[in-house]
Motif scaffolding. Structure first.
Motif, PDB file in Angstrom:
ATOM      1  N   PRO A 127       0.803  -1.254   0.084  1.00 13.97           N
ATOM      2  CA  PRO A 127      -0.027  -0.008  -0.004  1.00 13.97           C
ATOM      3  C   PRO A 127       0.821   1.172  -0.046  1.00 13.97           C
ATOM      4  CG  PRO A 127       0.082  -0.968   2.114  1.00 13.97           C
ATOM      5  CD  PRO A 127       0.716  -1.845   1.210  1.00 13.97           C
ATOM      6  N   GLY A 128       2.259   1.099   0.265  1.00 20.55           N
ATOM      7  CA  GLY A 128       2.954   2.325   0.192  1.00 20.55           C
ATOM      8  C   GLY A 128       3.049   2.943   1.597  1.00 20.55           C
ATOM      9  N   ILE A 129       3.798   4.053   1.929  1.00 18.47           N
ATOM     10  CA  ILE A 129       4.177   4.478   2.939  1.00 18.47           C
ATOM     11  C   ILE A 129       3.254   5.569   3.290  1.00 18.47           C
ATOM     12  CG2 ILE A 129       5.816   5.830   4.701  1.00 18.47           C
ATOM     13  CD1 ILE A 129       8.123   4.700   2.730  1.00 18.47           C
ATOM     14  N   PRO A 130       2.301   5.720   4.251  1.00 13.73           N
ATOM     15  CA  PRO A 130       1.434   6.713   4.666  1.00 13.73           C
ATOM     16  C   PRO A 130       2.079   8.082   4.608  1.00 13.73           C
ATOM     17  CG  PRO A 130       0.994   4.939   6.316  1.00 13.73           C
ATOM     18  CD  PRO A 130       2.241   4.671   5.615  1.00 13.73           C
ATOM     19  N   ARG A 175       5.801   9.365   6.841  1.00 17.52           N
ATOM     20  CA  ARG A 175       7.046   9.746   6.029  1.00 17.52           C
ATOM     21  C   ARG A 175       8.191  10.419   6.663  1.00 17.52           C
ATOM     22  NH1 ARG A 175       7.970   8.627   0.501  1.00 17.52           N
ATOM     23  NH2 ARG A 175      10.175   8.770   0.367  1.00 17.52           N
ATOM     24  N   PRO A 176       7.776  11.843   7.192  1.00 15.55           N
ATOM     25  CA  PRO A 176       8.986  12.626   7.599  1.00 15.55           C
ATOM     26  C   PRO A 176       9.552  12.066   8.942  1.00 15.55           C
ATOM     27  CG  PRO A 176       7.023  13.945   7.289  1.00 15.55           C
ATOM     28  CD  PRO A 176       6.522  12.561   7.202  1.00 15.55           C
ATOM     29  N   SER A 213       5.541   3.440  13.646  1.00 24.39           N
ATOM     30  CA  SER A 213       4.921   2.350  12.856  1.00 24.39           C
ATOM     31  C   SER A 213       3.451   2.731  12.496  1.00 24.39           C
ATOM     32  CB  SER A 213       4.805   1.254  13.945  1.00 24.39           C
ATOM     33  OG  SER A 213       3.911   0.261  13.507  1.00 24.39           O
ATOM     34  N   SER A 214       3.256   2.097  11.250  1.00 24.89           N
ATOM     35  CA  SER A 214       1.946   2.227  10.708  1.00 24.89           C
ATOM     36  C   SER A 214       0.808   1.360  11.352  1.00 24.89           C
ATOM     37  CB  SER A 214       2.054   2.116   9.154  1.00 24.89           C
ATOM     38  OG  SER A 214       2.241   0.550   8.998  1.00 24.89           O
ATOM     39  N   LYS A 215       1.249   0.363  12.188  1.00 27.63           N
ATOM     40  CA  LYS A 215       0.472  -0.523  12.677  1.00 27.63           C
ATOM     41  C   LYS A 215      -0.320  -0.086  14.097  1.00 27.63           C
ATOM     42  CE  LYS A 215       3.263  -3.743  10.415  1.00 27.63           C
ATOM     43  NZ  LYS A 215       3.989  -2.679   9.943  1.00 27.63           N
ATOM     44  N   ARG A 217      24.069   4.793   2.793  1.00 22.92           N
ATOM     45  CA  ARG A 217      23.157   5.674   2.644  1.00 22.92           C
ATOM     46  C   ARG A 217      21.740   4.802   2.197  1.00 22.92           C
ATOM     47  NH1 ARG A 217      25.357   5.995  -2.717  1.00 22.92           N
ATOM     48  NH2 ARG A 217      23.611   5.844  -4.262  1.00 22.92           N
ATOM     49  N   ILE A 218      20.632   5.309   2.522  1.00 20.63           N
ATOM     50  CA  ILE A 218      19.354   4.673   2.212  1.00 20.63           C
ATOM     51  C   ILE A 218      18.474   5.762   1.334  1.00 20.63           C
ATOM     52  CG2 ILE A 218      17.415   3.804   3.121  1.00 20.63           C
ATOM     53  CD1 ILE A 218      18.640   3.573   5.549  1.00 20.63           C
ATOM     54  N   ASP A 219      18.082   5.179   0.172  1.00 18.28           N
ATOM     55  CA  ASP A 219      16.897   5.689  -0.595  1.00 18.28           C
ATOM     56  C   ASP A 219      15.667   5.296  -0.713  1.00 18.28           C
ATOM     57  OD1 ASP A 219      19.169   7.455  -1.525  1.00 18.28           O
ATOM     58  OD2 ASP A 219      19.784   6.164  -3.054  1.00 18.28           O
ATOM     59  N   VAL A 220      14.714   5.999  -0.594  1.00 15.88           N
ATOM     60  CA  VAL A 220      13.272   5.286  -0.314  1.00 15.88           C
ATOM     61  C   VAL A 220      12.480   5.999  -1.486  1.00 15.88           C
ATOM     62  CG1 VAL A 220      11.310   4.986   1.080  1.00 15.88           C
ATOM     63  CG2 VAL A 220      13.668   5.426   1.992  1.00 15.88           C
ATOM     64  N   GLU A 221      11.684   5.052  -2.101  1.00 13.01           N
ATOM     65  CA  GLU A 221      10.742   5.716  -3.136  1.00 13.01           C
ATOM     66  C   GLU A 221       9.625   5.070  -2.742  1.00 13.01           C
ATOM     67  OE1 GLU A 221      11.957   4.809  -7.043  1.00 13.01           O
ATOM     68  OE2 GLU A 221      13.679   5.998  -7.007  1.00 13.01           O
ATOM     69  N   SER A 222       8.390   5.601  -2.777  1.00 14.50           N
ATOM     70  CA  SER A 222       7.200   5.034  -2.311  1.00 14.50           C
ATOM     71  C   SER A 222       6.048   5.888  -3.094  1.00 14.50           C
ATOM     72  CB  SER A 222       6.737   5.199  -0.831  1.00 14.50           C
ATOM     73  OG  SER A 222       5.672   4.446  -0.394  1.00 14.50           O
TER      74      SER A 222
END
Length: 571
Positions: free
Chosen positions: A470-473, A477-478, A486-488, A510-515
């Protein structure tokens, strides 16, 4: 007989008595100085008094004639009137033959003054001096008696006893007593107020109690295995126990020195400045794994210092890394055993039903699945990581999630500087979160898919996890990488990405995030290798071309997965 220890005065009364004693001593010293000055002034006054008396006596109109004629009677009467009028103790009259014509003691009238005594007085000298007698110290004034021809015919000696220092002091006591009493009262009150303030600043403790507590605290700090270091508001070290010396390799006496000159990167000054705690921070010091907590120290709402606790987790991490690989293999074997039992039951049932062709087709499908699972160990030569992937594949199969490796995934050996435990932490948390993302809000709307890519470039190790969840709410995200996010909605979760980010930062990656909502999430992690591994290539840290694309495009491929929010919380 047992000797009973005397209970000392409390700090409040000690300060009060000591300060009052200081005030009293100061007053006595001031009184002594004033007495000395008063004594000197009295001496000067008496010198002037006896000089005037002697001059007055020598200036009597008939004094010279009476001396020359030896008329003792009239001379004595006149001299006595002058003595009483000028308040001197005595006036003695000598003629030039050194005979006493007038003396307060009639028995001594007619005696001669020995030669060599007061010769200057018989040579027309005018002077004063101090002389010690049976009754004390006297101030004497000498003045010549002259006739009309200005010839010296005798000597006038006027004397007055000089009071002692004690007599002068007690004479001044009535004047000094009010000032002394007022000073003592104000000093005692001020000392008592100061004592109360000092006692409050010491939290009501006595010095011996503070000393005992300080010794106990130092002994306790040295006895614990965790390293403890504290600084005051000036960033000076106040506490440093044995454990932190061993962990951080600190030698010598550094208590009282600025923390930056001893340990430049403790971040305690930042904690002191910002007033914010830094908890559960992990870092590596050489070959050691260190966990630290840094908290500010406050007293009555005022920041007075900061404290750090260091825990050496090297042995724990090593044991965890070993157990992680063993557990992963055990989980994989359990899943395989369970699956193998189901396969046997299914094949036996088909044969009993007389459908051998369907049994063969079923076994062929199972063989393909087993070949895919067993292919993990040939593409990933790190045992702990391979065991983890096999366990996750078994879990994904039970959860009806299509989980597979990207075709380009390869890892022949573990790069230098990247522990297998850290690699397991990163991959395990990302996969577990991706799995849980599909069922966080109920059954998924489409078949769940997760794909993992691990690429070994010359200069970096690249890890990518992508799902079609479902993607990141947007609201989380910030703060995606904060502890507890947690989204739970479970306060005991939200540790996965926190551990992932902390591990990646420690390894210098490093970490890259795409959602995208309802399309999926992709996490890409790049971990640089040690410099000896080779120079950075222009494409270092990039995924292969067929692993790049939107979640929608991935969803159309049978061998890929979309993006999701699994990493928001840890399993």
């Amino acid at each position: 007989m047992e000797r009973r220890n005397r209970r000392p005065f409390s700090l409040k009364w000690e300060i009060t008595l000591f300060a009052t004693l200081i005030v009293l001593v100061t007053l006595l010293a001031a009184s002594s100085i004033l007495t000395i000055r008063a004594h000197r002034m009295e001496e000067a006054r008496l010198r002037e008094q006896v000089s005037i008396a002697a001059r007055t006596a020598a200036a009597l109109p008939n004094a010279a004639a009476w001396v020359e004629a030896g008329a003792v009677g009239p001379l004595s009467e006149a001299i006595e009137r002058i003595r009483v009028g000028h308040k001197v103790d005595y006036i003695v009259v000598y003629d030039m033959a050194r005979r006493r014509l007038v003396h307060p003691n009639p028995a001594r009238v007619g005696e001669r003054l020995p030669q060599g005594v007061d010769d200057a007085a018989f040579a027309e000298h005018i002077y004063t001096k101090k002389a010690v007698g049976p009754l004390g110290i006297f101030i004497k004034a000498y003045f010549p008696i002259k006739n009309e021809r200005l010839e010296q015919v005798g000597v006038i000696v006027a004397g007055r006893r000089l009071p002692s220092m004690g007599e002068v002091f007690w004479a001044e006591v009535p004047n000094l007593l009010p000032a002394i009493a007022l000073s003592l009262f104000l000093g005692a009150v001020g000392a008592f107020g100061l004592a109360l303030r000092v006692k409050r600043s010491l939290l009501g403790l006595e010095p011996q109690e503070i000393a005992r507590m300080y010794s106990e605290r130092l002994a306790a700090f040295d006895a614990i295995h965790e390293g403890v270091i504290a600084i005051d508001r000036e960033e000076r070290i106040t506490i440093l126990n044995r454990a932190v010396r061993a962990i951080l390799h600190i030698e010598g006496d550094v208590v009282g020195r600025p923390i930056r000159s001893v340990i430049p990167d403790t971040r305690l000054p930042e904690v002191l400045k910002e007033g914010r705690a830094l908890l559960q921070h992990q870092f590596r010091l050489g070959t050691k794994h260190i966990l630290s907590n840094r908290v500010p120290i406050e007293l009555n709402g005022e920041m007075i210092g900061a404290l750090a606790v260091f825990v050496d987790r090297t042995d724990v991490v090593a044991l965890a890394e070993m157990l992680t690989g063993v557990q992963a293999y055990a989980e994989a074997l359990r899943a395989l055993a369970h699956e193998h039992k189901n396969v046997l039951h299914a094949v036996a049932g088909m044969i009993e039903l007389g459908r051998p062709e369907e049994a063969l087709r079923y076994l062929e499908g199972i063989r393909t699945t087993y070949d895919r699972w067993l292919g993990v160990t040939t593409r990933l030569r790190v045992p702990a990581l391979a065991g983890l992937i096999l366990g996750k594949m078994a879990r994904a199969r039970e959860a009806k999630i299509d989980f597979d490796l990207d075709p380009d995934t390869r890892l022949e050996e573990l790069p230098d500087g990247i522990p297998d435990g850290d690699l397991v932490t990163i991959v395990g948390n990302l996969l577990e979160n991706s799995f849980e993302a599909f069922y966080a809000g109920g059954p998924p709307p489409r078949p769940p898919r997760v794909i993992l890519y691990i690429g070994d470039d010359p200069a970096a190790l690249v890890i990518a996890v992508r799902d079609n969840g479902p993607g990141i709410p947007p609201e989380i995200r910030p703060r995606l990488f904060e502890r507890g996010t947690s989204s739970k909605g479970d306060p005991h979760r939200g540790l996965g990405l926190f551990l992932v980010q902390e591990t990646v930062e420690r390894l210098g990656g490093r970490i890259d995030v795409e959602s995208a909502p309802e399309e999926g999430t992709e996490f890409v992690i790049v971990l640089p290798k040690a410099p000896a591994a080779g120079a950075v290539s222009p494409h270092s840290g990039q995924r292969p071309a067929d692993f790049v694309g939107t979640a929608a495009a991935v969803g159309e491929r049978p061998d890929a997965a979309g993006k999701g929010d699994g990493s928001v919380a840890s399993g």
